[in-house]
Design a protein around this motif. Structure first.
Motif, PDB file in Angstrom:
ATOM      1  N   UNK A  65       4.374   7.856  10.471  1.00 21.53           N
ATOM      2  CA  UNK A  65       3.366   6.994   9.849  1.00 21.53           C
ATOM      3  C   UNK A  65       1.994   7.585  10.147  1.00 21.53           C
ATOM      4  N   UNK A  66       1.277   7.952   9.089  1.00 22.85           N
ATOM      5  CA  UNK A  66      -0.044   8.566   9.264  1.00 22.85           C
ATOM      6  C   UNK A  66      -1.134   7.520   9.377  1.00 22.85           C
ATOM      7  N   UNK A  67      -1.098   6.511   8.506  1.00 25.56           N
ATOM      8  CA  UNK A  67      -2.143   5.482   8.526  1.00 25.56           C
ATOM      9  C   UNK A  67      -1.584   4.176   7.988  1.00 25.56           C
ATOM     10  N   UNK A  68      -2.192   3.103   8.421  1.00 23.43           N
ATOM     11  CA  UNK A  68      -1.853   1.764   7.948  1.00 23.43           C
ATOM     12  C   UNK A  68      -3.156   1.089   7.552  1.00 23.43           C
ATOM     13  N   UNK A  69      -3.335   0.854   6.264  1.00 29.91           N
ATOM     14  CA  UNK A  69      -4.560   0.246   5.752  1.00 29.91           C
ATOM     15  C   UNK A  69      -4.230  -1.014   4.952  1.00 29.91           C
ATOM     16  N   UNK A  70      -5.231  -1.757   4.619  1.00 25.93           N
ATOM     17  CA  UNK A  70      -5.087  -2.940   3.780  1.00 25.93           C
ATOM     18  C   UNK A  70      -5.780  -2.702   2.447  1.00 25.93           C
ATOM     19  N   UNK A  71      -5.116  -3.086   1.358  1.00 26.26           N
ATOM     20  CA  UNK A  71      -5.757  -2.951   0.058  1.00 26.26           C
ATOM     21  C   UNK A  71      -6.630  -4.173  -0.210  1.00 26.26           C
ATOM     22  N   UNK A  72      -7.129  -4.273  -1.450  1.00 31.01           N
ATOM     23  CA  UNK A  72      -8.054  -5.363  -1.785  1.00 31.01           C
ATOM     24  C   UNK A  72      -7.413  -6.734  -1.643  1.00 31.01           C
ATOM     25  N   UNK A  73      -6.083  -6.808  -1.834  1.00 31.70           N
ATOM     26  CA  UNK A  73      -5.389  -8.089  -1.747  1.00 31.70           C
ATOM     27  C   UNK A  73      -4.865  -8.369  -0.338  1.00 31.70           C
ATOM     28  N   UNK A  74      -5.172  -7.499   0.595  1.00 29.93           N
ATOM     29  CA  UNK A  74      -4.737  -7.706   1.965  1.00 29.93           C
ATOM     30  C   UNK A  74      -3.364  -7.164   2.279  1.00 29.93           C
ATOM     31  N   UNK A  75      -2.717  -6.484   1.321  1.00 31.69           N
ATOM     32  CA  UNK A  75      -1.386  -5.914   1.546  1.00 31.69           C
ATOM     33  C   UNK A  75      -1.517  -4.592   2.285  1.00 31.69           C
ATOM     34  N   UNK A  76      -0.645  -4.378   3.259  1.00 30.20           N
ATOM     35  CA  UNK A  76      -0.678  -3.132   4.016  1.00 30.20           C
ATOM     36  C   UNK A  76      -0.202  -1.972   3.155  1.00 30.20           C
ATOM     37  N   UNK A  77      -0.924  -0.878   3.220  1.00 27.89           N
ATOM     38  CA  UNK A  77      -0.589   0.335   2.474  1.00 27.89           C
ATOM     39  C   UNK A  77      -0.374   1.455   3.491  1.00 27.89           C
ATOM     40  N   UNK A  78       0.741   2.161   3.349  1.00 30.28           N
ATOM     41  CA  UNK A  78       1.112   3.182   4.331  1.00 30.28           C
ATOM     42  C   UNK A  78       1.019   4.572   3.716  1.00 30.28           C
ATOM     43  N   UNK A  79       0.646   5.518   4.554  1.00 29.08           N
ATOM     44  CA  UNK A  79       0.784   6.932   4.206  1.00 29.08           C
ATOM     45  C   UNK A  79       1.681   7.577   5.249  1.00 29.08           C
ATOM     46  N   UNK A  80       2.515   8.509   4.791  1.00 26.20           N
ATOM     47  CA  UNK A  80       3.529   9.106   5.665  1.00 26.20           C
ATOM     48  C   UNK A  80       3.384  10.617   5.697  1.00 26.20           C
ATOM     49  N   UNK A  81       3.757  11.222   6.820  1.00 29.44           N
ATOM     50  CA  UNK A  81       3.814  12.672   6.966  1.00 29.44           C
ATOM     51  C   UNK A  81       5.274  13.083   7.137  1.00 29.44           C
ATOM     52  N   UNK A  82       5.756  13.990   6.330  1.00 27.58           N
ATOM     53  CA  UNK A  82       7.140  14.443   6.423  1.00 27.58           C
ATOM     54  C   UNK A  82       7.298  15.396   7.598  1.00 27.58           C
ATOM     55  N   UNK A  83       8.272  15.118   8.439  1.00 32.67           N
ATOM     56  CA  UNK A  83       8.527  15.971   9.602  1.00 32.67           C
ATOM     57  C   UNK A  83       9.330  17.196   9.172  1.00 32.67           C
ATOM     58  N   UNK A  84       8.881  18.369   9.563  1.00 30.44           N
ATOM     59  CA  UNK A  84       9.593  19.605   9.258  1.00 30.44           C
ATOM     60  C   UNK A  84      10.698  19.784  10.289  1.00 30.44           C
ATOM     61  N   UNK A  85      11.936  19.844   9.828  1.00 27.04           N
ATOM     62  CA  UNK A  85      13.071  19.915  10.727  1.00 27.04           C
ATOM     63  C   UNK A  85      13.014  21.162  11.600  1.00 27.04           C
ATOM     64  N   UNK A  86      13.269  20.973  12.877  1.00 25.14           N
ATOM     65  CA  UNK A  86      13.288  22.077  13.821  1.00 25.14           C
ATOM     66  C   UNK A  86      11.934  22.447  14.372  1.00 25.14           C
ATOM     67  N   UNK A  87      10.905  21.666  14.071  1.00 21.66           N
ATOM     68  CA  UNK A  87       9.560  21.956  14.587  1.00 21.66           C
ATOM     69  C   UNK A  87       8.809  20.647  14.773  1.00 21.66           C
ATOM     70  N   UNK A  88       7.650  20.769  15.368  1.00 16.98           N
ATOM     71  CA  UNK A  88       6.794  19.597  15.563  1.00 16.98           C
ATOM     72  C   UNK A  88       5.730  19.486  14.479  1.00 16.98           C
TER      73      UNK A  88
END
Length: 597
Positions: A353-376
């Protein structure tokens, strides 16, 4: 057999017949210990000294836990004993004979019966006949349920899953449990809702009174019990409707937070009785006609009118009974391993989970970072809806897909495992296991355009924060069996321990949506795995419309109590609410409890 005494041979004038009582007490004890439990009550009634010897034998370590089992596959019309003897006595006697319980110096303290719908009209009479044939009829507890499918063990020790849709779709299974002297049995029941509304105070007081008795037993000091707190109580809860099952479950958990409870919703037709229950207290109430003075106030099942037997096999009375909608049985001072499994399977790579924000209606909006397998290394942040589009493209559909967050928590499935609630021990990082907190993708924001509808975002009812690891999951047959194997490996570790006791029986409750439906039409899949890894361990159970047990072994659900106490579920105090406290009514799971002697 008679024996000459020295006194009688030396003095013919005072001659008397020799007796077994002339033998040394230890010899008398060894003779009595060879009797089966049907003859022991008669021996105990002979004289005071034999009564003491029989009592000592029944309390000794020699009289260990016993699990006798029997099963008849087929409809009632296929049982020759029922055709010849409609009273069910011959049929019940055949089940008892095939279970070989007569060959053991034990008596059953608990009787479990599971049956498919065709047996429902006969179950009340079968239950009464079992009680009447028991030499300890005044103390035995009986719990019986009807379900669309059952799990049982035949006289050869093979476990069968009998479910609707199979060639063998009708059966009745029996398990007779003889407990150790230091174990005690209790049971409670709820009558149907309409009757309970009129007698709420009386019924509730009976349940509360029994639970208080159990609390007193658990609170007493017992050096032989190595179980942790409330988990020394093993309970089976069954019912035919969610309201009474939830009501009884709530009352039990109010007294025992960490109780090892399994069970589920049985039944197949709301118009038919699905739970049959008999205990010393209920038989006494029925006999005295004290529980409900007027039958007109009761909601009676149309098939529940039968002959009621009490005490002597010749003392009977005829009448109607109130319809039992839920019942629970408790065995105190019991070692058990209890776990559920569902077979959760990860569909995509891990995401952070990269960020957790709220939109204009108060709903949480998420952005995600894909983990590369075998590395950090992780990819650049992307909106949730883009991840969903990728998932829909690769998986083909979002049907049956869940969103899950990986948590580090302590998992305890055995009654002897450490529990923070019982012993106040602080869990180390080695005790923490990765489990998935998942939610169904059922709430979402849909975009409409060009005649299509597509899910663009989801509302996630879990406490997410930046840095959490998450992904998308589904359920599969292979993963379900793999999860079951993981559970059974915990038992293998206990077998390696010299202080661990052997498994002598178990209970298995399977969701109606599993079985052949999950395993591509193959029957007896889960029972075969259990038979391979736990040979000579008999099982009894049923297919349920909802299962009572802990959260699945690979999963976890945040409790309301914990949410109110800890806003951040991943802080250092997270381990203070272990999964063992969660007994939930859930679906699409199998619940397994293995009882150890």
């Amino acid at each position: 057999m008679f024996f000459k005494s020295k006194a009688s041979s030396s003095n013919q004038a005072s001659h008397r017949e020799p007796s077994l009582l002339d033998l040394p007490v230890d010899v008398q004890y060894r003779i009595l210990s060879q009797l089966d439990w049907c003859d022991l009550p008669s021996a105990a009634a002979t004289c005071r000294s034999w009564s003491d010897l029989v009592g000592a034998h029944m309390r000794s370590k020699e009289c260990t836990s016993q699990w006798s089992h029997s099963m008849f596959k087929g409809e009632p019309g296929e049982a020759a004993e029922l055709r010849q003897d409609p009273t069910c006595e011959s049929f019940v006697q055949s089940l008892l004979n095939s279970s070989q319980y007569l060959n053991r110096s034990t008596r059953p303290d608990v009787l479990f019966i599971t049956a498919t719908p065709s047996w429902q009209p006969h179950l009340q009479q079968i239950t009464d006949t079992f009680v009447r044939l028991m030499p300890n009829r005044k103390s035995v507890h009986v719990l019986c349920c009807v379900a669309v499918g059952i799990v049982g063990t035949d006289d050869k020790g093979q476990v069968h899953e009998i479910e609707d849709g199979n060639m063998e779709a009708e059966a009745i299974a029996v398990a007779l449990l003889h407990l150790k002297p230091d174990q005690q049995v209790f049971s409670v029941s709820e009558i149907n809702s309409s009757a309970r509304q009129r007698f709420t105070k009386k019924v509730s007081s009976c349940v509360e009174e029994t639970l208080d008795k159990i609390k007193a037993v658990v609170g007493s000091t017992n050096p032989s019990c190595t179980c942790k707190g409330d988990r020394s109580i093993f309970s089976v809860l069954v019912g035919d409707n969610i309201y009474d099952v939830s009501d009884l479950k709530t009352k039990i958990e109010a007294k025992f937070k960490s109780i090892h409870m399994v069970g589920g919703l049985c039944g197949y037709d709301t118009r038919k009785q699905a739970v049959y229950y008999s205990s010393p207290a209920s038989r006494m109430l029925e006999h005295q006609d004290l529980q409900f003075p007027s039958a007109s106030f009761m909601d009676i099942d149309e098939d529940a009118s039968s002959q009621i037997s009490f005490g002597s096999s010749h003392q009977t009375t005829t009448g109607s009974r109130s319809r039992i909608s839920a019942a629970a049985l408790f065995v105190c001072n019991t070692k058990t391993t209890r776990a559920s499994y569902r077979g959760i399977k990860q569909l995509m790579s891990d995401y952070k989970v990269a960020s957790v924000d709220n939109d204009e209606e108060g709903t949480k909006v998420f952005t995600l970072r894909k983990c590369i397998e075998g590395s950090n290394i992780c990819s650049a942040p992307v909106p949730m809806y883009q991840v969903l589009r990728e998932l829909e493209h690769s998986h083909g559909s979002l049907h049956g897909v869940t969103f899950g967050v990986k948590r580090k928590i302590p998992v305890s499935v055995d009654s002897e495992d450490s529990c923070i609630v019982c012993d106040k021990r602080v869990f180390s990082t080695q005790d923490l296991k990765t489990r998935v907190e998942s939610v169904d993708i059922v709430r979402g924001v849909w975009s409409r355009g060009a005649g299509t509808e597509r899910l663009e975002a989801i509302v996630v009812p879990v406490n997410l924060k930046p840095g959490d690891t998450c992904s998308f999951y589904t359920y599969s047959s292979d993963e379900s069996l793999a999860e079951l194997a993981e559970i059974l490996k915990t038992l293998e570790k206990r077998k390696a321990d010299a202080s661990a006791s052997n498994c002598f029986g178990g209970f298995l409750v399977i969701c109606n949506a599993r079985g052949t439906y999950l395993h591509n039409g193959a029957p007896n899949v889960e029972s075969k795995v259990l038979g391979t890894m736990l040979p000579k361990t008999p099982l009894i159970g049923f297919f349920a419309n909802g299962e009572v047990g802990p959260m699945p072994f690979r999963e976890w659900s945040l409790t309301r109590h914990y949410q109110s106490q800890q806003p951040n579920p991943d802080d250092e105090l997270f381990g203070r609410t272990p999964q063992v406290n969660n007994t939930v009514l859930q679906g699409n799971t199998s619940v397994l409890a293995i009882v150890r002697s």
